[in-house]
Scaffold this active site. Structure first.
Site, PDB file in Angstrom:
ATOM      1  N   GLU A 158      -3.932 -32.626  29.206  1.00 47.23           N
ATOM      2  CA  GLU A 158      -5.373 -32.432  29.283  1.00 47.23           C
ATOM      3  C   GLU A 158      -5.972 -33.369  30.333  1.00 47.23           C
ATOM      4  OE1 GLU A 158      -8.059 -30.855  29.276  1.00 47.23           O
ATOM      5  OE2 GLU A 158      -8.516 -30.642  27.126  1.00 47.23           O
ATOM      6  N   HIS A 218      -3.184 -23.564  25.248  1.00 44.59           N
ATOM      7  CA  HIS A 218      -2.742 -23.734  23.871  1.00 44.59           C
ATOM      8  C   HIS A 218      -3.613 -22.933  22.907  1.00 44.59           C
ATOM      9  CE1 HIS A 218      -6.259 -26.218  22.937  1.00 44.59           C
ATOM     10  NE2 HIS A 218      -6.079 -26.787  24.123  1.00 44.59           N
TER      11      HIS A 218
END
Length: 205
Positions: free
Chosen positions: A99, A21
């Protein structure tokens, strides 16, 4: 549970791009945001991250993806949304690309990652401070690609995830000891790396 996954030696049926990201508010503030309770709704892209994606899309030189799968955290969702909007594509949120969960270190300063990585190098199966183990991250990340290989053929697929999960995935696909995942050069925010058509084999050139 094994701390080494078999290397992938066959050709992929699809072409994969792995993307971290863009620069996020968590990066900007230097805090660990790894729980769904905080990461799904908050800590999206920073202004720097938005600019990174604008630059990336202006010089895009990879294949245009046929589909985009992304972690459902806000920072990865916003990254994927910008790319999907640019190419007119649909999005597919995939929680297995989330994550790595850093347990009780949630909300702490990000210099504490180093403590976890030091433990990873000794035991990739550890759960120090309630952290998700490297072995568990590798398993869920590999499962995403295994499922895509079963369901699709000949497509270009962009996977938008996070730094640690992507490094762990690459280490696993090479068949390397998972304790060595931090030996890889870290992926920068908004960077893309293609999986090679014939994945590397340990001991190769």
């Amino acid at each position: 549970m094994s701390t080494t996954f078999p290397a992938v030696t066959d050709q992929w049926q699809n072409r994969y791009l792995l993307m971290r990201h863009g620069h996020s508010l968590a990066n900007q503030q230097g805090v660990i945001i790894s729980s769904p309770e905080r990461g799904l709704a908050d800590y999206g892209l920073s202004r720097q991250g938005q600019q990174q994606l604008d630059r990336l899309l202006s010089i895009w030189h990879w294949a245009v993806p046929d589909r985009i799968l992304h972690s459902d955290f806000r920072r990865t969702s916003e990254t994927a949304e910008r790319i999907a909007g640019h190419f007119g594509l649909a999005l597919d949120a995939e929680p297995r690309l989330r994550e790595r969960h850093f347990g009780s270190l949630e909300g702490e300063q990000d210099d504490r990652y180093a403590e976890v990585w030091a433990s990873d190098s000794r035991d990739p199966g550890h759960h120090q401070a309630g952290v998700e183990s490297v072995v568990e991250v590798a398993a869920r990340m590999r499962a995403v690609i295994a499922e895509l290989e079963r369901r699709h053929n000949g497509e270009s697929i962009l996977l938008v995830s996070h730094g640690d999960p992507l490094q762990i995935l690459l280490t696993a696909l090479e068949g390397r000891e998972l304790s060595r995942h931090r030996e890889r050069e870290p992926l920068s925010p908004a960077s893309i790396i293609p999986l090679p058509s014939a994945p590397a084999v340990p001991g190769g050139g």
